[in-house]
Enzyme design. Structure first.
Site, PDB file in Angstrom:
ATOM      1  CG  HIS A   1      -2.058   0.841   1.275  1.00  0.00           C
ATOM      2  ND1 HIS A   1      -2.435   1.647   0.241  1.00  0.00           N
ATOM      3  CD2 HIS A   1      -2.933   1.133   2.294  1.00  0.00           C
ATOM      4  CE1 HIS A   1      -3.478   2.391   0.613  1.00  0.00           C
ATOM      5  NE2 HIS A   1      -3.788   2.100   1.855  1.00  0.00           N
TER       6      HIS A   1
ATOM      7  CG  HIS B   1      -4.590   0.289  -8.327  1.00  0.00           C
ATOM      8  ND1 HIS B   1      -5.929   0.204  -8.034  1.00  0.00           N
ATOM      9  CD2 HIS B   1      -4.061   1.186  -7.467  1.00  0.00           C
ATOM     10  CE1 HIS B   1      -6.189   1.025  -7.037  1.00  0.00           C
ATOM     11  NE2 HIS B   1      -5.080   1.634  -6.672  1.00  0.00           N
TER      12      HIS B   1
ATOM     13  CG  ASP C   1       2.490   4.444  -4.290  1.00  0.00           C
ATOM     14  OD1 ASP C   1       2.154   5.618  -4.060  1.00  0.00           O
ATOM     15  OD2 ASP C   1       1.996   3.467  -3.715  1.00  0.00           O
TER      16      ASP C   1
HETATM   17  N1  CMC Z   1       4.720  -7.090  -9.906  1.00  0.00           N
HETATM   18  C1  CMC Z   1       4.644  -8.353 -10.408  1.00  0.00           C
HETATM   19  N2  CMC Z   1       3.507  -9.044 -10.525  1.00  0.00           N
HETATM   20  C2  CMC Z   1       2.391  -8.455 -10.103  1.00  0.00           C
HETATM   21  C3  CMC Z   1       2.394  -7.157  -9.577  1.00  0.00           C
HETATM   22  C4  CMC Z   1       3.622  -6.466  -9.479  1.00  0.00           C
HETATM   23  N3  CMC Z   1       3.682  -5.226  -8.996  1.00  0.00           N
HETATM   24  N4  CMC Z   1       1.126  -6.818  -9.230  1.00  0.00           N
HETATM   25  C5  CMC Z   1       0.362  -7.874  -9.530  1.00  0.00           C
HETATM   26  N5  CMC Z   1       1.130  -8.854 -10.075  1.00  0.00           N
HETATM   27  C6  CMC Z   1       0.664 -10.153 -10.590  1.00  0.00           C
HETATM   28  C7  CMC Z   1       0.256 -11.100  -9.501  1.00  0.00           C
HETATM   29  O1  CMC Z   1       1.338 -11.867  -9.060  1.00  0.00           O
HETATM   30  C8  CMC Z   1      -0.793 -11.913 -10.191  1.00  0.00           C
HETATM   31  O2  CMC Z   1      -0.165 -12.832 -11.059  1.00  0.00           O
HETATM   32  P1  CMC Z   1      -0.792 -14.276 -11.360  1.00  0.00           P
HETATM   33  O3  CMC Z   1      -2.094 -14.005 -12.065  1.00  0.00           O
HETATM   34  O4  CMC Z   1       0.227 -14.976 -12.186  1.00  0.00           O
HETATM   35  O5  CMC Z   1      -0.999 -14.925 -10.009  1.00  0.00           O
HETATM   36  C9  CMC Z   1      -1.506 -10.905 -11.081  1.00  0.00           C
HETATM   37  O6  CMC Z   1      -0.530  -9.895 -11.344  1.00  0.00           O
HETATM   38  C10 CMC Z   1      -2.738 -10.267 -10.444  1.00  0.00           C
HETATM   39  O7  CMC Z   1      -2.344  -9.581  -9.280  1.00  0.00           O
HETATM   40  P2  CMC Z   1      -3.091  -9.640  -7.896  1.00  0.00           P
HETATM   41  O8  CMC Z   1      -2.105 -10.040  -6.827  1.00  0.00           O
HETATM   42  O9  CMC Z   1      -4.352 -10.421  -8.009  1.00  0.00           O
HETATM   43  O10 CMC Z   1      -3.461  -8.129  -7.695  1.00  0.00           O
HETATM   44  P3  CMC Z   1      -4.145  -7.483  -6.414  1.00  0.00           P
HETATM   45  O11 CMC Z   1      -5.254  -6.673  -6.900  1.00  0.00           O
HETATM   46  O12 CMC Z   1      -4.423  -8.505  -5.361  1.00  0.00           O
HETATM   47  O13 CMC Z   1      -2.955  -6.554  -5.840  1.00  0.00           O
HETATM   48  C11 CMC Z   1      -1.463  -4.743  -5.662  1.00  0.00           C
HETATM   49  C12 CMC Z   1      -2.829  -5.223  -6.154  1.00  0.00           C
HETATM   50  C13 CMC Z   1      -1.378  -3.241  -5.828  1.00  0.00           C
HETATM   51  C14 CMC Z   1      -1.297  -5.084  -4.170  1.00  0.00           C
HETATM   52  C15 CMC Z   1      -0.349  -5.439  -6.490  1.00  0.00           C
HETATM   53  O14 CMC Z   1      -0.474  -5.082  -7.846  1.00  0.00           O
HETATM   54  C16 CMC Z   1       1.041  -5.146  -5.977  1.00  0.00           C
HETATM   55  O15 CMC Z   1       1.515  -5.822  -5.063  1.00  0.00           O
HETATM   56  N6  CMC Z   1       1.750  -4.094  -6.553  1.00  0.00           N
HETATM   57  C17 CMC Z   1       3.062  -3.722  -6.066  1.00  0.00           C
HETATM   58  C18 CMC Z   1       2.954  -2.855  -4.840  1.00  0.00           C
HETATM   59  C19 CMC Z   1       2.420  -1.469  -5.166  1.00  0.00           C
HETATM   60  O16 CMC Z   1       2.885  -0.796  -6.069  1.00  0.00           O
HETATM   61  N7  CMC Z   1       1.440  -1.002  -4.366  1.00  0.00           N
HETATM   62  C20 CMC Z   1       0.856   0.325  -4.520  1.00  0.00           C
HETATM   63  C21 CMC Z   1      -0.579   0.251  -4.954  1.00  0.00           C
HETATM   64  S1  CMC Z   1      -1.260   1.809  -5.514  1.00  0.00           S
HETATM   65  C22 CMC Z   1      -1.222   2.913  -4.221  1.00  0.00           C
HETATM   66  C23 CMC Z   1      -1.554   2.395  -2.871  1.00  0.00           C
HETATM   67  O17 CMC Z   1      -2.573   1.733  -2.664  1.00  0.00           O
HETATM   68  O18 CMC Z   1      -0.795   2.661  -1.972  1.00  0.00           O
END
Ligand code: CMC
Length: 397
Positions: free
Chosen positions: A235, A274, A331
């Protein structure tokens, strides 16, 4: 017979009703009470937006002046000596986020008249008490964040007297409280970053604030919990995580090696992806533009900017990210802007908290008036032993 749905991470659950912020993830639209974020970024200040989030309308000039005066007034923004002592008690090597959590918790402890546990469960039903709590939280946030910064940076005193001048923007006043360079380019960039991070509907920290509020706890404890949720690297901690990731990558040549690790699921590309945006985070676009203004002002060649630009391009062209609809989020570039302004990475999430406190308080306020409000209490999918099992005496186990 009630239907229970297993929904990890609440990916599909509508837990709350809100009229504050709407997001169209497929189109990449973010609107606060109907105003597009692009239009707010071009024409509104952080305090304009705060007024909009809290009260539902953009302020007139007279309303804005009154609002600003109320937030900057000593009754709202003077930090109690006991809260200052709590901040000062932390080791200077502390990460700033736990210090901020403690500071908000301490603010609650010195505000018994605004605490439902002490002043009566219905204290926030009184409009004056609720308004006082809101102003106290929002007015204290900038001095608290500044005090945390100065303390962990080894600067004394940690809490500077607020600059006088009701005409200062929120960001200008905050830079004064830090004792930092209030150069107009920095002040404008910070104001914009605060505006872009102010609210984002039911993100993890805002949902946490609502969840905590559902138990009847005081506003300051709920905000401390919001900061804890925001601290996480997925986050608000991602602002800091992006910078540390760029530092680890170090050079453009090492990007393919890094991306291979990401695709091998050994680590995440911080600042990408996201839950809601499956197209592009509109805030990221605006931040990228302001980033270049700040980089021009500092004039120094920041090698990590080149790494970030090349990393973004490489990821956008890569099938792994395209097929999962992973794009830069807000971010990705904000940490580089904060770094150019002279902040340490550990402090980036505090700047996020400073901004998001506006959203937290607006959602708290809205939630208190929600006729559907009940204590948040999800169910579980139990996969353990149901029993009943006999408990043997300790020597027979
Ligand atoms: N790098 C690599 N793979 C990713 C990433 C990433 N940043 N984000 C998602 N994926 C992959 C994930 O592993 C999954 O792959 P698979 O289908 O093979 O299992 C697929 O994409 C779908 O992702 P998800 O985990 O279902 O996505 P989510 O909606 O649960 O998580 C998130 C959203 C923001 C937590 C995630 O994208 C993430 O961890 N991003 C990196 C951290 C980040 O930048 N966070 C800031 C978010 S925006 C501002 C805020 O809220 O603070």
């Amino acid at each position: 017979h009630k239907l229970r749905v297993y929904d990890p991470g609440y990916a599909h659950t509508l837990a709350y009703t809100s009229a504050i912020t709407s997001i169209d993830g497929a189109a990449g639209h973010l609107r606060h009470r109907g105003y597009p974020i692009e239009s707010l970024a071009a024409n509104a200040s952080y305090l304009d937006l705060l007024h909009l989030l809290l009260y539902g309308s953009l302020p007139t000039r007279a309303q804005l002046t009154r609002f600003r005066r109320a937030l900057y007034a000593p009754s709202a923004s003077l930090v109690h000596a006991d809260v200052r002592a709590v901040v000062s008690a932390f080791p200077r090597s502390s990460h700033p986020m736990p210090v901020l959590m403690a500071a908000l918790s301490a603010l609650g402890a010195v505000s018994p008249a605004l605490n439902p546990s002490l002043a009566g469960a219905n204290v926030y039903a009184c409009p004056r008490a609720r308004a006082r709590a809101q102003l106290k939280a929002l007015g204290s946030m900038a001095p608290l964040c500044a005090g945390v910064f100065r303390h962990v940076s080894g600067l004394a005193p940690a809490f500077l007297a607020p600059a006088c001048g009701d005409d200062l923007t929120f960001a200008e006043r905050f830079l004064h409280l830090l004792g930092a360079d209030a150069h107009p380019v920095f002040a404008r960039a910070l104001e914009l970053l605060l505006l872009l991070h102010a609210d984002h509907e039911q993100n993890c920290s805002t949902a946490t604030v609502r969840q905590l509020t559902s138990s009847g706890v005081d506003l300051f404890s709920a905000l401390s919990g919001g900061v804890a949720a925001l601290y996480g690297p997925l986050h608000g901690g991602a602002t800091e995580g992006v910078l540390r990731m760029l530092q680890r990558i170090g050079s453009v040549e090492r990007i393919p090696q890094f991306l291979a690790r990401v695709k091998g699921k050994q680590e995440k590309l911080m600042g990408f992806g996201h839950r809601v945006y499956r197209n592009y985070d509109p805030r990221a676009r605006i931040i990228r533009d302001v980033a270049h203004q700040v980089f021009a002002r500092v004039g120094s060649e920041e090698p990590l900017v080149e790494v970030a630009v090349a990393l973004e391009r490489a990821a956008l062209e890569d099938e792994f990210f395209a097929s999962r609809k992973l794009f830069p989020n807000c971010d990705f570039y904000s940490g580089l802007v904060y770094k150019a302004m002279g902040f340490e990475p550990g402090y980036f999430p505090v700047l996020f908290a400073l901004a998001r406190c506006g959203g937290w308080v607006a959602h708290w306020n809205e939630f208190l008036d929600d006729p559907d409000r009940r204590i948040a209490r999800p169910h579980q999918r139990f996969v353990g032993e149901v029993g009943p099992r006999e408990v043997p005496p300790v020597d027979e186990r």
